[in-house]
Motif scaffolding. Structure first.
Motif, short mmCIF file in Angstrom:
data_model
loop_
_atom_site.label_atom_id
_atom_site.label_comp_id
_atom_site.label_asym_id
_atom_site.label_seq_id
_atom_site.Cartn_x
_atom_site.Cartn_y
_atom_site.Cartn_z
N ALA A 174 0.82 -1.22 0.00
CA ALA A 174 0.00 0.00 0.00
C ALA A 174 0.86 1.26 0.00
N SER A 175 2.03 1.22 0.64
CA SER A 175 2.83 2.46 0.66
C SER A 175 3.45 2.71 -0.73
N LEU A 176 3.79 1.62 -1.44
CA LEU A 176 4.31 1.81 -2.80
C LEU A 176 3.20 2.32 -3.72
N LEU A 177 1.97 1.83 -3.48
CA LEU A 177 0.86 2.32 -4.30
C LEU A 177 0.62 3.81 -4.03
N ALA A 178 0.70 4.21 -2.75
CA ALA A 178 0.50 5.63 -2.42
C ALA A 178 1.56 6.47 -3.14
N ASP A 179 2.82 5.97 -3.18
CA ASP A 179 3.88 6.71 -3.90
C ASP A 179 3.54 6.83 -5.39
N TYR A 180 3.04 5.73 -5.94
CA TYR A 180 2.71 5.71 -7.38
C TYR A 180 1.58 6.70 -7.67
N LEU A 181 0.56 6.68 -6.80
CA LEU A 181 -0.58 7.58 -7.02
C LEU A 181 -0.18 9.04 -6.78
N CYS A 182 0.78 9.25 -5.86
CA CYS A 182 1.30 10.60 -5.61
C CYS A 182 1.93 11.13 -6.90
N GLU A 183 2.75 10.27 -7.52
CA GLU A 183 3.39 10.66 -8.78
C GLU A 183 2.33 10.98 -9.85
N TYR A 184 1.33 10.10 -9.93
CA TYR A 184 0.26 10.26 -10.92
C TYR A 184 -0.45 11.60 -10.70
N ALA A 185 -0.82 11.87 -9.44
CA ALA A 185 -1.63 13.06 -9.15
C ALA A 185 -0.81 14.34 -9.32
N THR A 186 0.44 14.31 -8.84
CA THR A 186 1.24 15.55 -8.92
C THR A 186 1.64 15.85 -10.38
N GLU A 187 1.90 14.78 -11.17
CA GLU A 187 2.16 15.02 -12.59
C GLU A 187 0.97 15.66 -13.28
N ARG A 188 -0.23 15.42 -12.74
CA ARG A 188 -1.44 16.00 -13.34
C ARG A 188 -1.89 17.25 -12.58
N GLY A 189 -0.99 17.83 -11.82
CA GLY A 189 -1.26 19.17 -11.29
C GLY A 189 -1.67 19.25 -9.82
N ALA A 190 -1.76 18.12 -9.12
CA ALA A 190 -2.10 18.22 -7.69
C ALA A 190 -0.90 18.82 -6.94
N ARG A 191 -1.20 19.65 -5.95
CA ARG A 191 -0.12 20.24 -5.16
C ARG A 191 0.11 19.38 -3.92
N HIS A 192 1.36 19.09 -3.62
CA HIS A 192 1.69 18.19 -2.51
C HIS A 192 2.47 18.96 -1.46
N ILE A 193 1.95 18.96 -0.24
CA ILE A 193 2.63 19.67 0.85
C ILE A 193 2.92 18.67 1.97
#
Ligand code: FAD
Length: 514
Positions: A174-193
């Motif tokens: 699950a933590s690797l999936l969260a990393d993958y989805l983080c990459e997916y979302a931030t590449e599409r413009g989500a801001r990560h703090i």
């Protein structure tokens, strides 16, 4: 127009929500996700439900890309061990039942008893899982040809409108999936703090105006999503929405988990999650590519944490070595309303039942999809909120009922824990339904009446496997010509043999994928 969403929490729920919202709503709505570096995610949650496939499809994530990155494996169902008696097992697969002359094959099985194991006689999956096969051939085609894969089909984006049963789910880190989805979302413009939320500030109406972070100042938004896990920082703590406990009907409130590295080539890779009944609960075994996720879910009224850890280590054997155990206190139940004012809780903050049917991520997926369906505009129509809250509550209440059935109907009654399960209070409606199922096996008309992810075939699998409720087939089945049913049993037997021979092992398939 509602323009900005702030998600607090970066576990599976936070990143699934961020990725989905970016995919669904694009640049029309900004997404900011803030997660603490200091507060860890729950660290479990690795087995899923077959509908998760539609989530990945919708995001356009291809198996050969994300599965190796997340050490993912296939899950064709759940194997229940020792729930009827020690040494017994059966599967609850992702496979609908064939229907012969108007009756599900389980009626015919009860009337004719063509073999000792109902699950092997009525489902293809049982033999495939027993033999550790992959659901795909080496060229990538799916064994179940009835399910036609239509990549990118726009109709296949939501859960409750699926007309097909996808034949498998996944197990992943699950933590690797969260990393993958983080990459997916931030590449599409989500801001990560990465920061701690120190305070949640409400305006004069009681709506959230902003959250205060330690290093990034105030984060304002229109809609706030609480993905802070069991603590429910926004929904329960700031907005004081009460939590409705399920503890009276589902007493398991604790878990202890281990991550066990193993040599998959030697050990093999069974394509299922296993739930092995224990003296005060059950142990999950989730094979990932390269390690096993395992844990004992137990009721603290019947077992202490040291005893639970000892039991788990004995169960795992020498491979448990001196691996560090993760002890977790579980909050079982749901927040009364998951959407209050301008705050929506998704994930553990919204609700959780023990992971016996791997429904945690399913709840998240359902919550997100419903949020998109009910997405508010500047008018904040209260009807949207109440419709959303009804859908979310029904899914969780329905799953609660299905899980209670696992304990109530398990034939096992060899100690106080299992005996008490037979006399404990039942959720409203279940007692009546159980009475009905003694006369007529569960059907669409007689199971929990609202969408909750489980269909009659799931109830039938569990009741036949658990063995604690006396079941009888429809009377008409004994009077009818059974030649077509006999043909169907033969077809399943022959096709199972054939598939076991032709399909590669799951280990072989996944190794090739990597
Ligand atoms: P968490 O993982 O707890 O994440 C909370 C996030 O909030 C973290 O990022 C944290 O940093 C952040 N946060 C908290 N406070 C603050 C703050 N003040 N400021 C900033 N950030 C903050 N589900 C399944 O589908 N299958 C399973 O097999 C399964 N097994 C499970 C087994 C157990 C024992 C348990 C307890 C759960 C299981 N689940 C399972 C459920 C699954 O683990 C969760 O649904 C999933 O992990 C989602 O968790 P979450 O993101 O809601 O919360």
């Amino acid at each position: 127009m509602l323009g900005s969403v702030v998600i607090v929490g970066g576990g599976t729920s936070g990143w699934m929500t961020a990725a989905y919202l970016r995919r669904a709503l694009g640049d029309k709505v900004s997404v900011t996700l803030v997660e603490s570096k200091r507060i860890k995610t729950i660290g479990v949650g690795e087995a899923t439900f077959s509908t998760v496939r539609h989530f990945f499809d919708y995001l356009g994530m291809a198996e050969h890309e994300w599965m190796p990155r997340c050490n993912a494996t296939y899950k064709l169902g759940i194997r229940f061990e020792n729930w009827r008696e020690k040494g017994h097992y059966f599967y609850h697969p992702f496979e609908r039942l064939p229907v012969v002359d108007g009756f599900p094959l389980t009626d015919w099985w009860l009337a004719k008893q063509p073999g000792p194991r109902f699950d092997q006689d009525v489902f293809l999956m049982s033999s495939i899982v027993d033999n550790e096969r992959s659901p795909r051939f080496l060229d990538g085609t799916l064994f179940e040809q009835e399910f036609v894969e239509r990549a990118g089909d726009p109709a296949r984006t939501t859960l409750s409108e699926q007309s097909t049963q996808f034949p498998y789910a996944y197990q992943f880190d699950a933590s690797l999936l969260a990393d993958y989805l983080c990459e997916y979302a931030t590449e599409r413009g989500a801001r990560h703090i990465e920061d701690d939320v120190l305070d949640v500030v409400r305006d004069e109406r009681g709506w959230i105006s902003h959250v205060v972070t330690k290093e990034h100042g105030d984060l304002t938004g229109d809609l706030f999503i609480d993905c802070t896990g069991f603590r429910g920082l926004l929904i329960n703590q700031a907005l004081e929405e009460p939590f409705v406990s399920y503890q009276d009907t589902l007493p398991n409130d604790s878990a202890v988990a281990l991550r066990v590295p193993v040599d998959m080539e030697k050990r093999g890779l069974r394509p299922c999650t296993t739930a092995t009944a224990q003296d005060a609960g059950w142990i999950w075994t989730i094979p990932l590519y390269g390690r096993i996720g395992t844990g004992y879910v137990y009721a603290s009224d019947y077992c202490g944490p040291e005893e639970a850890e000892r039991t788990l280590r004995e169960f795992v054997g020498p491979e448990a070595g001196d691996l560090e155990a993760n002890h977790i206190r579980m909050r079982i139940g749901r927040t009364r309303q998951s959407w209050v004012n301008n705050c929506v809780a998704i994930g553990l903050s919204s609700g959780f039942v023990e992971p016996l049917e791997s429904t945690g991520i399913f709840f998240i997926q359902h919550g997100i999809e419903q949020l998109v369906k009910h997405f508010p505009d500047a008018g904040w129509d209260p009807g949207l909120r109440s419709s959303y809250n009804t859908a979310v509550a029904r899914v969780m209440d329905g799953v609660r009922e299905f899980l209670v059935l696992h304990y109530h109907c398990a034939a096992r009654a060899d100690n106080a824990y299992w005996r008490d399960a037979k006399t404990r209070a039942l959720p409203d409606g279940l007692a009546e339904r159980l009475e009905q199922w003694r006369s007529k096996l569960p059907s669409t008309d007689t199971i929990y009446p609202h969408y909750h992810g489980f269909e009659p075939y799931s109830y039938l699998s569990m009741l036949l496997g658990l063995g604690g409720l006396e079941l009888k087939p429809a009377n008409a089945v004994s009077l009818m010509d059974d030649s077509r049913a006999a043909d169907e049993f033969r077809r399943i037997k022959d096709l199972s043999h054939d598939l076991v021979k032709r399909l590669p092992s799951q280990y072989e398939y996944l190794s090739q994928m990597r």
